[in-house]
Design a protein around this motif. Structure first.
Motif, PDB file in Angstrom:
ATOM      1  N   VAL A 173      -1.970  -1.445  -3.907  1.00 36.43           N
ATOM      2  CA  VAL A 173      -2.918  -0.351  -3.729  1.00 36.43           C
ATOM      3  C   VAL A 173      -2.162   0.975  -3.700  1.00 36.43           C
ATOM      4  O   VAL A 173      -1.132   1.094  -3.031  1.00 36.43           O
ATOM      5  N   VAL A 181     -12.169  -2.199  -1.804  1.00 39.14           N
ATOM      6  CA  VAL A 181     -10.747  -2.412  -2.085  1.00 39.14           C
ATOM      7  C   VAL A 181     -10.305  -3.800  -1.639  1.00 39.14           C
ATOM      8  O   VAL A 181      -9.594  -4.505  -2.366  1.00 39.14           O
ATOM      9  N   ILE A 217       0.849  -1.187   0.000  1.00 41.76           N
ATOM     10  CA  ILE A 217       0.000   0.000   0.000  1.00 41.76           C
ATOM     11  C   ILE A 217       0.884   1.236   0.000  1.00 41.76           C
ATOM     12  O   ILE A 217       1.747   1.392   0.872  1.00 41.76           O
ATOM     13  N   ARG A 228      -2.813  -1.036 -10.679  1.00 47.69           N
ATOM     14  CA  ARG A 228      -3.043  -1.056  -9.235  1.00 47.69           C
ATOM     15  C   ARG A 228      -4.506  -0.750  -8.924  1.00 47.69           C
ATOM     16  O   ARG A 228      -5.231  -0.186  -9.745  1.00 47.69           O
ATOM     17  N   VAL A 229      -4.912  -1.111  -7.728  1.00 44.42           N
ATOM     18  CA  VAL A 229      -6.180  -0.648  -7.184  1.00 44.42           C
ATOM     19  C   VAL A 229      -5.918   0.739  -6.608  1.00 44.42           C
ATOM     20  O   VAL A 229      -5.061   0.901  -5.730  1.00 44.42           O
TER      21      VAL A 229
END
Length: 249
Positions: free
Chosen positions: A144, A134, A3, A20-21
């Motif tokens: 992320v 997510v 992240i 990516r998210v």
């Protein structure tokens, strides 16, 4: 899984979002206002970077089908139907209509997400729903990136605190999560506000500016935690509510 959080000053690079998210945060006020508009029945919100582009796109629609909306330096754009106050986005004003929308910070941040695997637009008002979406998206793997829109190219405390809340929720009980330095900073920024986010209004410069300009009610609404129970997804250049899964099962 990793992240990363971009805190609002650095330019977003293609590598920051590629496959990516991605979550874009703009607490005061764009992401909050978009959530309010969609909850009130707007068909979609289409974000634009410039005022001219927003007005030009309206020509492709029958006038009654759309509302021109947005702000520059906190106030409604001259000639537009709506500003950037979530209080304006009622069922009477937006239900069944497409909102063509431009803001100083949030819509520009969204424009930088091209290449993301999936993208969400988030604030405190839909934080829990965004965390759930997510976490569902990363079940198949992936990293992320959380982008704080900031305020006029500067860090905005409210966005960083919201990012910290998302990092904490996304990573909860997940093994092997790596947090970049930005994510760690966001988590530390959130800690003083875990017991209640309303006090962000007393600390954040942008919140103080909005209150001084007469938008105190907006700040209050923007700090209403989990007011809405669905995430806002940015897909095909439109913002819409995340589809409800499992309907009819």
């Amino acid at each position: 899984m990793r992240i990363d959080v971009l805190l609002g000053e650095a330019q977003v690079a293609a590598a920051d979002v590629a496959d990516r998210v991605v979550v874009v945060i703009d607490v005061l006020r764009a992401a909050t206002t978009v959530a309010a508009a969609l909850d009130a029945g707007a068909r979609a919100v289409i974000p634009f970077e410039t005022v001219d582009e927003t007005a030009s796109r309206a020509k492709a629609y029958v006038r009654g089908e759309v509302q021109l909306a947005g702000e520059r330096r906190m106030v409604k754009i001259d000639g537009f139907d709506l500003g950037n106050s979530p209080t304006e986005y009622t069922t009477a004003s937006v239900e069944g209509r497409t909102i063509l929308y431009t803001t100083t910070n949030g819509t520009m941040a969204l424009a930088a997400t091209h290449g993301a695997r999936v993208c969400y637009f988030a604030a405190f008002v839909n934080a829990a729903a965004t965390v759930a979406s997510v976490r569902s998206a990363i079940m198949v793997g992936g990293d992320v990136t959380i982008i704080c829109a900031g305020h006029e190219r500067h860090v905005a405390l409210e966005d960083v605190v919201c990012a910290g809340r998302l990092v904490r929720g996304i990573s909860a009980e997940l093994p092997g999560v790596t947090r970049g330095d930005g994510a760690r900073v966001a988590e530390m920024a959130e800690r003083p506000f875990i017991g209640g986010i309303a006090s962000v209004a007393l600390e954040a410069d942008h919140a103080k500016s909005l209150i001084a300009a007469g938008f105190g009610r907006d700040v209050e609404l923007c700090l209403a935690l989990d007011r809405y129970n669905r995430a806002v997804r940015y897909h095909d250049r439109q913002l819409q509510l995340e589809p409800v899964t499992g309907a009819g099962d």
